[in-house]
Write an enzyme that holds these catalytic residues in place. Sequence first.
Site, PDB file in Angstrom:
ATOM      1  N   LYS A 191     -21.625 -12.460  -2.008  1.00 42.90           N
ATOM      2  CA  LYS A 191     -21.432 -11.273  -2.855  1.00 42.90           C
ATOM      3  C   LYS A 191     -22.759 -10.559  -3.027  1.00 42.90           C
ATOM      4  O   LYS A 191     -23.736 -11.150  -3.466  1.00 42.90           O
ATOM      5  CB  LYS A 191     -20.871 -11.685  -4.214  1.00 42.90           C
ATOM      6  CG  LYS A 191     -20.765 -10.548  -5.227  1.00 42.90           C
ATOM      7  CD  LYS A 191     -20.332 -11.050  -6.593  1.00 42.90           C
ATOM      8  CE  LYS A 191     -20.420  -9.949  -7.648  1.00 42.90           C
ATOM      9  NZ  LYS A 191     -20.067 -10.432  -9.005  1.00 42.90           N
ATOM     10  N   ASP A 211     -24.378  -3.820 -11.073  1.00 42.97           N
ATOM     11  CA  ASP A 211     -23.004  -3.805 -11.573  1.00 42.97           C
ATOM     12  C   ASP A 211     -22.957  -3.219 -12.979  1.00 42.97           C
ATOM     13  O   ASP A 211     -23.315  -3.883 -13.950  1.00 42.97           O
ATOM     14  CB  ASP A 211     -22.427  -5.226 -11.570  1.00 42.97           C
ATOM     15  CG  ASP A 211     -20.986  -5.257 -12.053  1.00 42.97           C
ATOM     16  OD1 ASP A 211     -20.326  -4.194 -12.013  1.00 42.97           O
ATOM     17  OD2 ASP A 211     -20.527  -6.328 -12.457  1.00 42.97           O
ATOM     18  N   LYS A 214     -19.433  -1.824 -18.690  1.00 44.88           N
ATOM     19  CA  LYS A 214     -20.022  -2.870 -19.512  1.00 44.88           C
ATOM     20  C   LYS A 214     -20.762  -2.240 -20.695  1.00 44.88           C
ATOM     21  O   LYS A 214     -21.251  -1.107 -20.595  1.00 44.88           O
ATOM     22  CB  LYS A 214     -21.036  -3.700 -18.706  1.00 44.88           C
ATOM     23  CG  LYS A 214     -20.492  -4.480 -17.536  1.00 44.88           C
ATOM     24  CD  LYS A 214     -21.629  -5.183 -16.811  1.00 44.88           C
ATOM     25  CE  LYS A 214     -21.166  -5.918 -15.566  1.00 44.88           C
ATOM     26  NZ  LYS A 214     -20.383  -7.114 -15.900  1.00 44.88           N
ATOM     27  N   ASP A 247     -26.708  -9.469  -9.424  1.00 48.29           N
ATOM     28  CA  ASP A 247     -25.334  -9.656  -8.969  1.00 48.29           C
ATOM     29  C   ASP A 247     -25.216  -9.683  -7.451  1.00 48.29           C
ATOM     30  O   ASP A 247     -24.112  -9.740  -6.911  1.00 48.29           O
ATOM     31  CB  ASP A 247     -24.436  -8.550  -9.549  1.00 48.29           C
ATOM     32  CG  ASP A 247     -23.031  -9.029  -9.872  1.00 48.29           C
ATOM     33  OD1 ASP A 247     -22.821 -10.251  -9.893  1.00 48.29           O
ATOM     34  OD2 ASP A 247     -22.148  -8.180 -10.085  1.00 48.29           O
ATOM     35  N   ASP A 249     -14.482  -4.027 -13.398  1.00 40.78           N
ATOM     36  CA  ASP A 249     -15.604  -4.953 -13.594  1.00 40.78           C
ATOM     37  C   ASP A 249     -15.332  -6.312 -12.963  1.00 40.78           C
ATOM     38  O   ASP A 249     -16.188  -7.194 -13.001  1.00 40.78           O
ATOM     39  CB  ASP A 249     -15.913  -5.109 -15.088  1.00 40.78           C
ATOM     40  CG  ASP A 249     -17.274  -5.733 -15.337  1.00 40.78           C
ATOM     41  OD1 ASP A 249     -18.133  -5.664 -14.436  1.00 40.78           O
ATOM     42  OD2 ASP A 249     -17.485  -6.293 -16.432  1.00 40.78           O
ATOM     43  N   GLU A 275     -15.201  -6.775  -9.784  1.00 36.51           N
ATOM     44  CA  GLU A 275     -15.434  -6.123  -8.491  1.00 36.51           C
ATOM     45  C   GLU A 275     -15.902  -7.081  -7.407  1.00 36.51           C
ATOM     46  O   GLU A 275     -15.673  -6.847  -6.221  1.00 36.51           O
ATOM     47  CB  GLU A 275     -16.444  -4.989  -8.667  1.00 36.51           C
ATOM     48  CG  GLU A 275     -17.911  -5.371  -8.599  1.00 36.51           C
ATOM     49  CD  GLU A 275     -18.325  -6.380  -9.683  1.00 36.51           C
ATOM     50  OE1 GLU A 275     -19.212  -7.202  -9.409  1.00 36.51           O
ATOM     51  OE2 GLU A 275     -17.764  -6.349 -10.795  1.00 36.51           O
ATOM     52  N   ARG A 289     -14.956 -10.013  -6.468  1.00 43.13           N
ATOM     53  CA  ARG A 289     -13.868 -10.597  -5.674  1.00 43.13           C
ATOM     54  C   ARG A 289     -13.289  -9.602  -4.682  1.00 43.13           C
ATOM     55  O   ARG A 289     -12.725  -9.997  -3.661  1.00 43.13           O
ATOM     56  CB  ARG A 289     -12.797 -11.153  -6.611  1.00 43.13           C
ATOM     57  CG  ARG A 289     -12.102 -10.141  -7.478  1.00 43.13           C
ATOM     58  CD  ARG A 289     -11.392 -10.763  -8.667  1.00 43.13           C
ATOM     59  NE  ARG A 289     -12.344 -11.251  -9.657  1.00 43.13           N
ATOM     60  CZ  ARG A 289     -11.984 -11.842 -10.790  1.00 43.13           C
ATOM     61  NH1 ARG A 289     -10.701 -12.030 -11.074  1.00 43.13           N
ATOM     62  NH2 ARG A 289     -12.899 -12.263 -11.637  1.00 43.13           N
TER      63      ARG A 289
END
Length: 492
Positions: A250, A255, A262, A273, A332, A334, A336
């Site tokens: 990933k 993010d 968020k 991230d 959020d 995201e 996956r």
Amino acid sequence: MSQISLEFETESAPSTKTDITVIGAVSSSDGPRLHAIEGFESLTDMLTNLGVSGSADALSRVVLPDSPSTVIAVVGLGREVTADALRGAAGAAVRQLAGIASVRFAFPLTDHADVIAVAEGAALGAYAYTQEKGMSERTSPVEAVTIVAPEPLTADEAKRVVETARAVHLVRDLGNTSASALTPEVFADTAVDEASDLPITTRVWDVAQLESEGFGGILGVGRGSERGPRLVKLDYSPAGATSHIALVGKGITFDTGGLSLKPASGMMGMKYDMLGAATALATITAAARIGINTRITAWLCLAENMPSGSATRPGDVLKMYGGRTVEVTNTDAEGRLVMADGLVAASEENPDLIVDVATLTGAAVVALGKRYTGVMGNDESAAEVVDIADGVGEKFWRMPLPSELRSALDSDVADLVNANLSRREGGMLVAGHFLSEFIGTRTDTDEPISWVHLDIAGPGDNGTSTYGYNGKGATGVTVRTLLTLAERHAGA
């Protein structure tokens, strides 16, 4: 990226060849106990008065009573002298002695595995991120380490230690870099540069190529940003390799949560991230430098998750690579989505094992804290990875994939949702179920490809805390486990 030199000597007396000598102290109910080679006995009865506790990570600088000009560092080993304790103590000492050029370890090492552990800890601890310092002081990490040992490491063993530390430091460098400086495009260019002098082939998908080939997950996450997403594939295929491991990482370079925004406090640390993609890159390049005879492919799924007029909306349906559709209920969730595309692409090559690495869920931090990696999988490979992690001193914990949680992903309009907002239980496990939906089947057996998911949301970065060989910020966790996994498959 820090690089350390390793030397070994059999001399047992205090030495002036290096800037400072490190010895150990063990914590016990009777007070601290010296753990050092011969020559430091004069400190035996003075440890308590000198403020030495023997607690893990504690470091005290003292002078030898019979040689007041000789400064010694006493590092705590905790209550038991194990390879893990030695690795952590060596790393803690080198980390806290930053600014000193050379360090000598004078532990009484009789087991060869302990010598390796001290070398690993020292090399891992010799790190500092100073690239974005301006006018403030830059403290350089320790450059040279000498280890007193009856049997030095072989050239191959020393190379493996140094290259492993180099890989961990690469992850740290990438993770600690500001998100404005490490965009998906820059990350992709960095990956190509890292592989350029190695027997690794690379391919980069830009936005147009992602669109033409149907990578809807990566595009869906990245389309709210002015900085377009990328997919990078790296392929290390040594001659004679009989096993193939695919790594999927990933790589959300920042993010915000997208339109499911968020809070401001929740965005601090979101530059980390992308640590899964950094881990995949560092592992494959280290494997090539070491010469591990296992084919490794690495898929870096890179995007920036931003809110804008072009961003994916809650309720939108994305068509993922391979054709499956996903209703986005939470922008959020995201990671996956980009991982799904990478997992399908990796599956198409029919590897023996897929390992994905991701800072995937806050639920993993709630369940396991900041030092344990959550592990899920579809067969015994997950147990193998946990066993390897135990052996190299990384904290992994096997988690289940309960069948009753799969229904949380049911959608009325698409094949599945990316998150269920009405059911909070088992968030880490539901995310694992989502990823498992995108694991392909083997062409020879029609069975699911062996798959292991590593959620590093907790241990991927330390924030502002430190311990052992880990300083503040990105840690490089799982690199050592993945390299050992690759070595084990080379011998299978």
